[in-house]
Design a protein around this motif. Structure first.
Motif, PDB file in Angstrom:
ATOM      1  N   PHE A   1     120.118  78.052  49.918  1.00  0.00           N
ATOM      2  CA  PHE A   1     119.690  78.527  48.486  1.00  0.00           C
ATOM      3  C   PHE A   1     120.642  79.894  48.405  1.00  0.00           C
ATOM      4  CE2 PHE A   1     115.836  76.270  49.553  1.00  0.00           C
ATOM      5  CZ  PHE A   1     115.430  75.401  48.392  1.00  0.00           C
ATOM      6  N   PRO A   2     121.842  79.665  47.976  1.00  0.00           N
ATOM      7  CA  PRO A   2     122.664  80.664  47.919  1.00  0.00           C
ATOM      8  C   PRO A   2     122.274  81.729  46.494  1.00  0.00           C
ATOM      9  CG  PRO A   2     124.013  78.833  47.155  1.00  0.00           C
ATOM     10  CD  PRO A   2     122.561  78.448  47.823  1.00  0.00           C
ATOM     11  N   ASP A   3     121.663  81.147  45.646  1.00  0.00           N
ATOM     12  CA  ASP A   3     121.215  81.829  44.329  1.00  0.00           C
ATOM     13  C   ASP A   3     119.955  82.689  44.794  1.00  0.00           C
ATOM     14  OD1 ASP A   3     123.284  81.248  42.074  1.00  0.00           O
ATOM     15  OD2 ASP A   3     122.905  79.156  43.224  1.00  0.00           O
ATOM     16  N   ALA A   4     120.016  83.830  44.910  1.00  0.00           N
ATOM     17  CA  ALA A   4     118.724  84.715  45.220  1.00  0.00           C
ATOM     18  C   ALA A   4     118.845  85.818  44.370  1.00  0.00           C
ATOM     19  CB  ALA A   4     119.042  84.963  46.635  1.00  0.00           C
ATOM     20  N   GLU A   5     117.421  86.356  44.268  1.00  0.00           N
ATOM     21  CA  GLU A   5     117.207  87.776  43.597  1.00  0.00           C
ATOM     22  C   GLU A   5     116.131  88.445  44.365  1.00  0.00           C
ATOM     23  OE1 GLU A   5     117.293  88.518  39.512  1.00  0.00           O
ATOM     24  OE2 GLU A   5     118.764  86.754  39.060  1.00  0.00           O
ATOM     25  N   ILE A   6     116.272  89.793  44.272  1.00  0.00           N
ATOM     26  CA  ILE A   6     115.124  90.685  45.126  1.00  0.00           C
ATOM     27  C   ILE A   6     114.476  91.454  44.006  1.00  0.00           C
ATOM     28  CG2 ILE A   6     114.959  92.347  46.683  1.00  0.00           C
ATOM     29  CD1 ILE A   6     117.381  91.316  48.165  1.00  0.00           C
ATOM     30  N   ILE A   7     112.944  91.678  44.098  1.00  0.00           N
ATOM     31  CA  ILE A   7     112.305  92.650  43.413  1.00  0.00           C
ATOM     32  C   ILE A   7     111.600  93.062  44.630  1.00  0.00           C
ATOM     33  CG2 ILE A   7     110.267  92.885  41.812  1.00  0.00           C
ATOM     34  CD1 ILE A   7     111.045  90.059  41.109  1.00  0.00           C
ATOM     35  N   GLU A   8     111.939  94.606  44.577  1.00  0.00           N
ATOM     36  CA  GLU A   8     111.124  95.419  45.476  1.00  0.00           C
ATOM     37  C   GLU A   8     110.383  96.653  44.827  1.00  0.00           C
ATOM     38  OE1 GLU A   8     111.771  98.834  45.976  1.00  0.00           O
ATOM     39  OE2 GLU A   8     113.927  99.280  45.578  1.00  0.00           O
ATOM     40  N   MET A   9     109.112  96.472  45.166  1.00  0.00           N
ATOM     41  CA  MET A   9     107.953  97.583  44.745  1.00  0.00           C
ATOM     42  C   MET A   9     107.596  98.545  45.713  1.00  0.00           C
ATOM     43  SD  MET A   9     106.160  94.042  43.292  1.00  0.00           S
ATOM     44  CE  MET A   9     107.086  93.072  44.609  1.00  0.00           C
TER      45      MET A   9
ATOM     46  N   THR B   1     115.467  98.708  52.499  1.00  0.00           N
ATOM     47  CA  THR B   1     115.012  97.340  52.852  1.00  0.00           C
ATOM     48  C   THR B   1     115.736  96.551  51.857  1.00  0.00           C
ATOM     49  OG1 THR B   1     113.061  98.220  53.610  1.00  0.00           O
ATOM     50  CG2 THR B   1     113.088  95.990  53.245  1.00  0.00           C
ATOM     51  N   ALA B   2     115.672  96.546  50.605  1.00  0.00           N
ATOM     52  CA  ALA B   2     116.321  95.548  49.669  1.00  0.00           C
ATOM     53  C   ALA B   2     117.659  95.444  49.614  1.00  0.00           C
ATOM     54  CB  ALA B   2     115.925  96.038  48.274  1.00  0.00           C
ATOM     55  N   VAL B   3     118.414  96.740  49.969  1.00  0.00           N
ATOM     56  CA  VAL B   3     119.857  96.399  50.228  1.00  0.00           C
ATOM     57  C   VAL B   3     120.101  95.956  51.668  1.00  0.00           C
ATOM     58  CG1 VAL B   3     121.793  97.900  50.776  1.00  0.00           C
ATOM     59  CG2 VAL B   3     120.164  98.658  49.073  1.00  0.00           C
ATOM     60  N   ASN B   4     119.356  95.900  52.407  1.00  0.00           N
ATOM     61  CA  ASN B   4     119.502  95.409  53.809  1.00  0.00           C
ATOM     62  C   ASN B   4     119.248  93.673  53.781  1.00  0.00           C
ATOM     63  OD1 ASN B   4     120.613  96.045  56.721  1.00  0.00           O
ATOM     64  ND2 ASN B   4     118.718  95.033  57.441  1.00  0.00           N
ATOM     65  N   THR B   5     118.162  93.387  52.870  1.00  0.00           N
ATOM     66  CA  THR B   5     117.919  92.249  52.559  1.00  0.00           C
ATOM     67  C   THR B   5     119.159  91.428  51.846  1.00  0.00           C
ATOM     68  OG1 THR B   5     115.588  92.737  52.193  1.00  0.00           O
ATOM     69  CG2 THR B   5     116.285  90.547  51.621  1.00  0.00           C
ATOM     70  N   ALA B   6     119.724  92.105  51.082  1.00  0.00           N
ATOM     71  CA  ALA B   6     120.832  91.440  50.149  1.00  0.00           C
ATOM     72  C   ALA B   6     121.906  91.282  51.189  1.00  0.00           C
ATOM     73  CB  ALA B   6     121.365  92.510  49.281  1.00  0.00           C
ATOM     74  N   LYS B   7     122.190  92.257  52.085  1.00  0.00           N
ATOM     75  CA  LYS B   7     123.324  91.998  53.013  1.00  0.00           C
ATOM     76  C   LYS B   7     123.194  90.977  53.812  1.00  0.00           C
ATOM     77  CE  LYS B   7     124.549  97.130  53.452  1.00  0.00           C
ATOM     78  NZ  LYS B   7     124.493  98.167  54.394  1.00  0.00           N
ATOM     79  N   MET B   8     121.959  90.771  54.239  1.00  0.00           N
ATOM     80  CA  MET B   8     121.497  89.503  55.306  1.00  0.00           C
ATOM     81  C   MET B   8     121.576  88.210  54.326  1.00  0.00           C
ATOM     82  SD  MET B   8     118.597  91.209  57.588  1.00  0.00           S
ATOM     83  CE  MET B   8     118.839  89.733  58.952  1.00  0.00           C
ATOM     84  N   ILE B   9     121.506  88.085  53.126  1.00  0.00           N
ATOM     85  CA  ILE B   9     121.489  86.856  52.416  1.00  0.00           C
ATOM     86  C   ILE B   9     122.836  86.610  52.014  1.00  0.00           C
ATOM     87  CG2 ILE B   9     121.141  86.173  49.974  1.00  0.00           C
ATOM     88  CD1 ILE B   9     118.486  87.896  49.804  1.00  0.00           C
ATOM     89  N   ALA B  10     123.811  87.620  51.764  1.00  0.00           N
ATOM     90  CA  ALA B  10     125.067  87.598  51.657  1.00  0.00           C
ATOM     91  C   ALA B  10     125.733  86.933  52.906  1.00  0.00           C
ATOM     92  CB  ALA B  10     125.832  88.735  51.082  1.00  0.00           C
ATOM     93  N   ALA B  11     125.515  87.421  54.116  1.00  0.00           N
ATOM     94  CA  ALA B  11     125.763  87.008  55.519  1.00  0.00           C
ATOM     95  C   ALA B  11     125.319  85.669  55.867  1.00  0.00           C
ATOM     96  CB  ALA B  11     125.294  88.001  56.351  1.00  0.00           C
ATOM     97  N   GLY B  12     124.253  85.421  55.131  1.00  0.00           N
ATOM     98  CA  GLY B  12     123.726  83.717  55.523  1.00  0.00           C
ATOM     99  C   GLY B  12     124.043  82.890  54.771  1.00  0.00           C
ATOM    100  N   ARG B  13     124.754  82.920  53.507  1.00  0.00           N
ATOM    101  CA  ARG B  13     125.222  82.124  52.458  1.00  0.00           C
ATOM    102  C   ARG B  13     126.455  81.234  53.248  1.00  0.00           C
ATOM    103  NH1 ARG B  13     125.635  86.110  47.573  1.00  0.00           N
ATOM    104  NH2 ARG B  13     123.766  85.922  46.384  1.00  0.00           N
ATOM    105  N   LYS B  14     126.456  80.054  52.811  1.00  0.00           N
ATOM    106  CA  LYS B  14     127.858  78.955  53.208  1.00  0.00           C
ATOM    107  C   LYS B  14     128.326  78.682  52.053  1.00  0.00           C
ATOM    108  CE  LYS B  14     125.506  77.188  57.567  1.00  0.00           C
ATOM    109  NZ  LYS B  14     125.091  75.859  58.124  1.00  0.00           N
ATOM    110  N   GLN B  15     128.094  78.935  50.908  1.00  0.00           N
ATOM    111  CA  GLN B  15     128.611  78.821  49.860  1.00  0.00           C
ATOM    112  C   GLN B  15     128.248  79.941  48.784  1.00  0.00           C
ATOM    113  OE1 GLN B  15     126.313  74.987  49.088  1.00  0.00           O
ATOM    114  NE2 GLN B  15     126.454  75.608  46.952  1.00  0.00           N
ATOM    115  N   ALA B  16     129.163  80.177  47.570  1.00  0.00           N
ATOM    116  CA  ALA B  16     128.953  81.324  46.775  1.00  0.00           C
ATOM    117  C   ALA B  16     127.797  80.916  45.679  1.00  0.00           C
ATOM    118  CB  ALA B  16     130.340  81.428  45.978  1.00  0.00           C
ATOM    119  N   PRO B  17     127.377  81.785  45.034  1.00  0.00           N
ATOM    120  CA  PRO B  17     126.197  81.594  44.301  1.00  0.00           C
ATOM    121  C   PRO B  17     126.746  81.152  42.742  1.00  0.00           C
ATOM    122  CG  PRO B  17     126.433  83.884  44.433  1.00  0.00           C
ATOM    123  CD  PRO B  17     127.232  83.412  45.459  1.00  0.00           C
TER     124      PRO B  17
END
Length: 260
Positions: free
Chosen positions: A141-149, A161-177
């Protein structure tokens, strides 16, 4: 012999929890505390053990602490970490807000000083697992959004945490969103911040502590991963592990998972 620890930012919410945890653990010793805004350096004024050194200036610091735990402010954490590395202490940084360039500088300094260090976006084990699961999900699922509270008095947005999560999502993608052509924000900022094609939405409200959810969307289906930290005490188990295991590292690392 117990591991000797200095806590910077010891009067804040996380700093108070950290000092209490260290004092409870016979394998750890609260050797020193630091805050640049103190009027007195008498440990009794802060209900600290008489053997705990209290500092309000880096230039006056002479301590036997082996580990520097930082829960100060985004403005001070970088210089604190530099000072720790340059004076033979191992920094464990729980303060968010450091830039990628600052992290790169600390990584290089640790290498030059033959030291180790750790930047921890989140000490909660549930948050560490969320980031790992998000990286795995991003393969499909390359299309993702984060909500941090977070609580209303958290200074920086978005959270580390949110920035690091975004980095890991980008690293895990196999195709562009998928990209939206010519998106329109009728109110600027409505789509949140954007880190590597991962929108991040930051919420700051009373009553919250630390919470994050990642939303993934695909054709005809969606996946949501969420973690909640209801009490700052939940971070102390991860901090305890970090203090005791940080010397397993071979350099400067980012993420609690490096010492689990």
């Amino acid at each position: 012999m117990p591991t000797t620890v200095l806590v910077a930012g010891f009067r804040g919410s996380m700093g108070q929890k950290a000092t209490a945890m260290i004092k409870r653990d016979p394998e750890l010793e609260l050797a020193a505390v630091y805050s640049p805004h103190l009027e007195t350096t008498d440990p009794a004024a802060y209900e600290l053990p008489a053997t705990t050194q209290v500092f309000n200036q880096l230039s006056a610091m002479d301590t036997r602490a082996q580990v520097w735990v930082d829960f100060s402010t985004p403005a001070g954490a970088f210089e604190n970490a530099r000072f720790a590395l340059e004076h033979g202490m191992t920094p464990i940084i729980g303060t968010s807000g450091l830039s990628d360039d600052q992290v790169a500088q600390l990584t290089q300094l640790a290498k030059e000083q033959h030291q180790v260090g750790l930047l921890v976006p989140n000490f909660g084990l549930s948050a560490v697992l969320l980031m790992q699961f998000a990286k795995q999900a991003a393969q499909y699922f390359p299309d993702a959004e984060i909500i941090e509270m977070h609580h209303a008095d958290k200074k920086d947005s978005p959270s580390g945490t949110a920035v690091n999560t975004a980095k890991m999502i980008a690293a895990g993608r196999k195709q562009a969103p998928e990209t939206v052509e010519n998106p329109v924000e009728t109110i600027p900022g409505a789509r949140g911040a954007n880190y590597d094609d991962v929108p991040i939405h930051a919420v700051r409200l009373p009553g919250y502590v630390a919470h994050e959810q990642v939303l993934f969307g695909g054709p005809g289906e969606a996946l949501t991963i969420r973690q909640d930290s209801f009490d700052r005490e939940s971070f102390m188990h991860g901090l305890n592990i970090a203090i005791k295991q940080v010397n397993r590292l071979t350099g400067f690392a980012v993420g609690l998972e490096n010492v689990l």
